[in-house]
Design a protein around this motif. Sequence first.
Motif, PDB file in Angstrom:
ATOM      1  N   ALA A  53       0.895  -1.257   0.077  1.00 29.44           N
ATOM      2  CA  ALA A  53      -0.485  -0.211   0.161  1.00 29.44           C
ATOM      3  C   ALA A  53       1.182   1.270  -0.170  1.00 29.44           C
ATOM      4  CB  ALA A  53      -1.151  -0.189   1.224  1.00 29.44           C
ATOM      5  N   THR A  55       3.808   2.143  -1.471  1.00 29.31           N
ATOM      6  CA  THR A  55       4.319   1.666  -2.492  1.00 29.31           C
ATOM      7  C   THR A  55       3.942   2.034  -3.833  1.00 29.31           C
ATOM      8  OG1 THR A  55       5.376  -0.329  -2.511  1.00 29.31           O
ATOM      9  CG2 THR A  55       6.662   1.431  -1.064  1.00 29.31           C
ATOM     10  N   SER A  56       2.427   1.317  -3.720  1.00 29.50           N
ATOM     11  CA  SER A  56       1.641   1.190  -4.931  1.00 29.50           C
ATOM     12  C   SER A  56       1.911   2.439  -5.981  1.00 29.50           C
ATOM     13  CB  SER A  56       0.236   0.667  -4.402  1.00 29.50           C
ATOM     14  OG  SER A  56      -0.523   2.125  -3.617  1.00 29.50           O
ATOM     15  N   SER A  57       1.908   1.984  -6.547  1.00 31.11           N
ATOM     16  CA  SER A  57       1.569   3.228  -8.147  1.00 31.11           C
ATOM     17  C   SER A  57       0.297   3.714  -8.036  1.00 31.11           C
ATOM     18  CB  SER A  57       2.270   2.541  -9.496  1.00 31.11           C
ATOM     19  OG  SER A  57       1.121   1.615  -9.804  1.00 31.11           O
ATOM     20  N   PRO A  58      -0.353   5.189  -8.297  1.00 30.01           N
ATOM     21  CA  PRO A  58      -1.276   5.444  -8.562  1.00 30.01           C
ATOM     22  C   PRO A  58      -1.883   5.313 -10.463  1.00 30.01           C
ATOM     23  CG  PRO A  58       0.504   7.180  -9.323  1.00 30.01           C
ATOM     24  CD  PRO A  58       1.526   5.814  -8.426  1.00 30.01           C
ATOM     25  N   VAL A  59      -3.096   4.761  -9.900  1.00 29.55           N
ATOM     26  CA  VAL A  59      -3.949   4.460 -11.504  1.00 29.55           C
ATOM     27  C   VAL A  59      -3.550   4.926 -12.304  1.00 29.55           C
ATOM     28  CG1 VAL A  59      -5.775   3.620  -9.993  1.00 29.55           C
ATOM     29  CG2 VAL A  59      -5.872   6.101 -10.881  1.00 29.55           C
ATOM     30  N   LEU A  61      -0.569   5.955 -13.318  1.00 32.10           N
ATOM     31  CA  LEU A  61       1.347   5.694 -13.505  1.00 32.10           C
ATOM     32  C   LEU A  61       1.257   6.179 -14.847  1.00 32.10           C
ATOM     33  CD1 LEU A  61       4.082   6.052 -12.329  1.00 32.10           C
ATOM     34  CD2 LEU A  61       3.779   3.509 -12.517  1.00 32.10           C
ATOM     35  N   LYS A  62       0.550   5.534 -15.381  1.00 34.38           N
ATOM     36  CA  LYS A  62       1.038   5.451 -17.236  1.00 34.38           C
ATOM     37  C   LYS A  62       1.021   6.644 -18.117  1.00 34.38           C
ATOM     38  CE  LYS A  62       0.888   0.161 -17.253  1.00 34.38           C
ATOM     39  NZ  LYS A  62       0.057  -1.195 -18.189  1.00 34.38           N
ATOM     40  N   ARG A  64       0.475   9.192 -16.766  1.00 37.97           N
ATOM     41  CA  ARG A  64       1.373  10.649 -16.053  1.00 37.97           C
ATOM     42  C   ARG A  64       3.219  10.007 -16.737  1.00 37.97           C
ATOM     43  NH1 ARG A  64      -0.196  10.010  -9.898  1.00 37.97           N
ATOM     44  NH2 ARG A  64       1.863  11.188 -10.000  1.00 37.97           N
TER      45      ARG A  64
END
Lengths: 134, 168
Positions: A53, A55-59, A61-62, A64
Amino acid sequence: MNARHPKPQRLQRWLDTGEPRRLSRQIEHCVHCQEILEEFSALDEGLVVDLQAATSSPVDLKERTHGGVDLRLRNEAAFGSFVDLFAIGFDFARTILDPDLDPDLGPGTGPDPTSGDEPHDGELPADQSEGGEA
Amino acid sequence: MTPAPDADDLRLVVDRHAAAVYRVARSIVHDPALADDVVQETMLKAWRNSPVEPGEEIPRNWLLKVARNTAISLLRTWREDLHVPDTMPESSGGASTTRQVEGRAQLDELWKALETLDEDARALIALKEIDGLSYEEIAQALELPLPTVKTRLFRARKVLKDAMKEWR
C-alpha cells in the motif's frame, strides 16, 4: 560450510545487532543458518500488504509517465534548436564584426591576412620595431 | 550500428515496467512526485541505452538497476539542494491511492521505519517483498554479492518487524 552452527538465540541476537562480524561471515557462507534467519525475519502478510500500500503506484501512472517523457523530449528538442540558433547567430555576428579575428591573439592583433607575411617567434611586426627598418 | 530507438519502444517500456519501477523508486525516495521523476528518467535512460535490440524485451533486472541508481541520484540531489542529509522527502500526499488507504498512522509509522534503513536496504525490501524477485535477481539488479543481499535483507526485515510490532 561450518558443521557447528550457532544456536538460534545467537542468530536472533545477530539479527538485532549485526554483531559479531565473525558470525556475519559464518551466516554468509552457511545455507543452514540462512534458512533459520529466513524464518526468523519473515514478514507477516499484514506487513507485506502495508508495504504494498505504501509503495503502490497511482492508477494513472502510465498516462502520467507518457505525458512526462513526451514533455521532456519536447523540451530537449526545443533546447537543442535554441542552442543551434544561438550558435548560428553567434558565428554570423562574429564574422560580420570581427573579420580579422585571430582566436589566439584576440581581436585586431592578428597579421594582415592579405600581406602573406607573418612575424616569427620573438620578432616584432615591422610597424612596432624601432627605426622602422630591419 | 545500433538503430535509433523508436517511440513505440518507449511506450512499450512504460506500459510494461512503469509500475515496478515506481515501487522501487517510491521505496527509495518516498515522495510521490520525486518517484514520478525517477520513473520518467529511468524510462528515457532505458529507451536510449537499452542493452537489447529495439523491439526486444528489456531485462527487468537491468531496468530495476537503472531505477535504483536514478532514485539514489535524484534523492541525493534533493538532499544537497535542501541541505538535509540522511532524510527522505515528506510525502506530499499527492498519490490518490495513498489517500485511499486506511490506517494512515500505521503507514506513517512504516515510512518512519523504512527511513531508518539505507537506500539499498529499502530497495531490497521493495524488490523482495513487493515485486517478489529472487535473491539472485536482486543481487544482479543491485550489483551486490548474493550473501550480502541475504544478510542485509534479514536485518532490514527485522527492523521493520520490530518497528511495526505494536500495530500487529
